[in-house]
Design a protein around this motif. Structure first.
Motif, PDB file in Angstrom:
ATOM      1  N   MET A  37       0.811  -1.213   0.000  1.00  0.00           N
ATOM      2  CA  MET A  37       0.000   0.000   0.000  1.00  0.00           C
ATOM      3  C   MET A  37       0.848   1.268   0.000  1.00  0.00           C
ATOM      4  SD  MET A  37      -3.300  -0.550  -0.101  1.00  0.00           S
ATOM      5  CE  MET A  37      -3.794   1.092   0.399  1.00  0.00           C
ATOM      6  N   TYR A  38       2.157   1.142  -0.163  1.00  0.00           N
ATOM      7  CA  TYR A  38       3.030   2.292   0.028  1.00  0.00           C
ATOM      8  C   TYR A  38       3.975   2.526  -1.151  1.00  0.00           C
ATOM      9  CZ  TYR A  38       1.611   2.585   4.904  1.00  0.00           C
ATOM     10  OH  TYR A  38       0.871   2.724   6.055  1.00  0.00           O
ATOM     11  N   TYR A  39       4.182   3.801  -1.446  1.00  0.00           N
ATOM     12  CA  TYR A  39       5.303   4.249  -2.265  1.00  0.00           C
ATOM     13  C   TYR A  39       6.433   4.680  -1.334  1.00  0.00           C
ATOM     14  CZ  TYR A  39       2.625   4.597  -6.644  1.00  0.00           C
ATOM     15  OH  TYR A  39       1.903   4.322  -7.768  1.00  0.00           O
ATOM     16  N   THR A  40       7.646   4.634  -1.857  1.00  0.00           N
ATOM     17  CA  THR A  40       8.774   5.275  -1.205  1.00  0.00           C
ATOM     18  C   THR A  40       9.196   6.450  -2.063  1.00  0.00           C
ATOM     19  OG1 THR A  40       9.542   3.200  -0.222  1.00  0.00           O
ATOM     20  CG2 THR A  40      11.130   5.017  -0.339  1.00  0.00           C
ATOM     21  N   ALA A  41       9.167   7.648  -1.492  1.00  0.00           N
ATOM     22  CA  ALA A  41       9.568   8.849  -2.214  1.00  0.00           C
ATOM     23  C   ALA A  41      11.091   8.916  -2.297  1.00  0.00           C
ATOM     24  CB  ALA A  41       9.023  10.087  -1.508  1.00  0.00           C
TER      25      ALA A  41
END
Length: 441
Positions: A37-41
């Motif tokens: 459920m996550y992006y890493t910027a």
């Protein structure tokens, strides 16, 4: 929180789509990896994805089943033509799509995007009417505030002014039904709004104006996504189906956003009990991993093309990458995930919790409407004194700074999380969104 570009990459050369390029490149927001459920910027922050990428990663990010299927296929056969040739995968995928599609939509034409799916559907409709001896049926009817991609066909039947105003007069012979957004009567409806079914009756006026014998098809999104999650009033889609069927007009559903579980069931057509003649999809077809779209077509339409000599090409249309083997591999793996994890049903099971969570935002500053069904929602704000869209963009920007990705469409924030979302992640989304709304002012 602005982020720097990679030291070896210049921001100058990429002309970004649907983006204020100068604004973005002054304060870029860059994503470097994704999982679940996550992006890493690019600055290392974890960003909760409230939009399933761009309405497409319905099974979440980083699904190894898909990447492994793609890797295996590209090593085995990277490309094969489907003009006068074939390979097994599109036949297998078409069979699986027919099995989950509304009854009778058993023929599948593959494209590479939602835009191509929309234009393909319009061409099928026009060619079908000609094939059955109804060649005078050339008019197409779309709807205000609709988005059907960026091809000239899709733009013509679409109804979002900014997508049309710079590109000339569009296709001739196109009309538009009124949109169904009615804040005065339907604001803060829970589920489908009660008022507005009568707006479908505008189709009868267009039939009277032009004659049914001159109208080929009506195309609508069951739920208008890009315009800010505009839901169909109770009975509205049924009324459109009734009118089109009575007058021999084809009904096309654009399910590029609603397809593959977004509102529950495989397609909105099934959730809301209306079967069109043609249905378009893309996005969730491959979980966003590889560009691909499809057009699902009723059997009787397909059969109408199969009347001439067997050696004659029945439909002069297609794309180099129709049924691309690597895209098919991604789609087959995606469909298996949906089935094994029962993700379409999960959207229905989570709907009450999702709805209650969204309505907890009702009393926040400048919120004038909340629209939600399945696992999708639109939160609309009063316009800022400095212009339409400013407040929506500020909420979007504040949310990203706090670690939540949402989608801004004018002054509406759209949410469409992956169907794997858990209740704790929904709670976190609402917490970050509420903070973003307060900070935006």
């Amino acid at each position: 929180m602005s982020q720097d570009f990679h030291p070896n990459a210049s921001p100058d050369h990429f002309w970004m789509p649907f983006t204020a390029n100068r604004q973005f490149k002054a304060t870029p927001r860059l994503l470097e990896s994704a999982e679940g459920m996550y992006y890493t910027a690019s600055d290392g922050r974890q960003v909760l994805d409230g939009t399933a990428g761009l309405w497409c990663c319905n099974a979440g990010h980083g699904r190894r089943e898909i990447s492994e299927a793609v890797s295996k296929q590209i090593a085995r056969m990277d490309f094969a033509p489907t003009f006068q040739m074939g390979h097994p995968l599109p036949f297998e995928l078409a069979e699986k799509l027919a099995a989950i599609s509304p009854d009778g939509l058993n023929r599948v034409f593959f494209t590479n995007s939602g835009s191509e799916s929309a234009d393909t559907a319009l061409k099928i409709a026009l060619a079908y009417q000609r094939a059955i001896g109804q060649g005078s049926r050339t008019r197409l009817i779309g709807r205000e505030l609709a988005y059907h991609g960026v091809g000239f066909g899709g733009m013509s039947v679409g109804g979002m002014a900014n997508n049309r105003r710079a590109f000339g007069p569009m296709l001739p012979g196109v009309d538009h039904l009124p949109h169904t957004l009615d804040l005065q009567r339907n604001a803060f409806s829970r589920g489908l709004p009660e008022h507005g079914v009568e707006r479908a009756d505008e189709l009868e006026r267009l039939v009277t104006l032009h004659g049914a014998e001159n109208i080929a098809a009506v195309i609508v999104e069951p739920m208008s996504g890009s315009a800010g999650v505009i839901l169909p009033p109770v009975g509205y889609l049924q009324r459109l189906r009734e009118i089109t069927a009575r007058h021999g007009i084809l009904l096309i559903f654009d399910e590029v956003i609603t397809g593959f579980g977004r509102v529950g069931e495989a397609f909105a057509a099934q959730r809301w009990g209306v079967t069109p003649d043609i249905l378009t999809c893309a996005k969730g077809l491959t979980n966003g991993a590889i560009p691909m779209g499809a057009v699902l077509v009723a059997d009787h339409l397909f059969d109408a093309f199969m009347k001439g000599p067997e050696s004659v090409i029945e439909f002069f249309h297609g794309y180099t990458y129709s049924g691309h083997p690597v895209a098919c591999a991604a789609a087959l793996a995606t469909q298996q995930i949906y089935q094994q994890e029962n993700l379409f049903q999960k959207a229905i099971d989570l709907e009450p919790y999702w709805q209650e969570a969204l309505f907890s935002l009702r009393d926040l500053p400048n919120v004038i409407d909340i629209r939600t069904v399945g696992l999708v929602a639109g939160i609309q704000f009063a316009a800022h004194a400095d212009g339409v869209g400013k407040r929506g963009y500020e909420v979007f920007r504040e949310c990203f700074e706090k670690g939540l990705l949402v989608r801004a469409s004018g002054d509406t924030i759209a949410l469409s999380p992956a169907l794997i979302v858990e209740k704790a992640e929904i709670d976190r989304m609402m917490e970050l969104l509420a903070d973003g709304i307060r900070q935006a002012g």
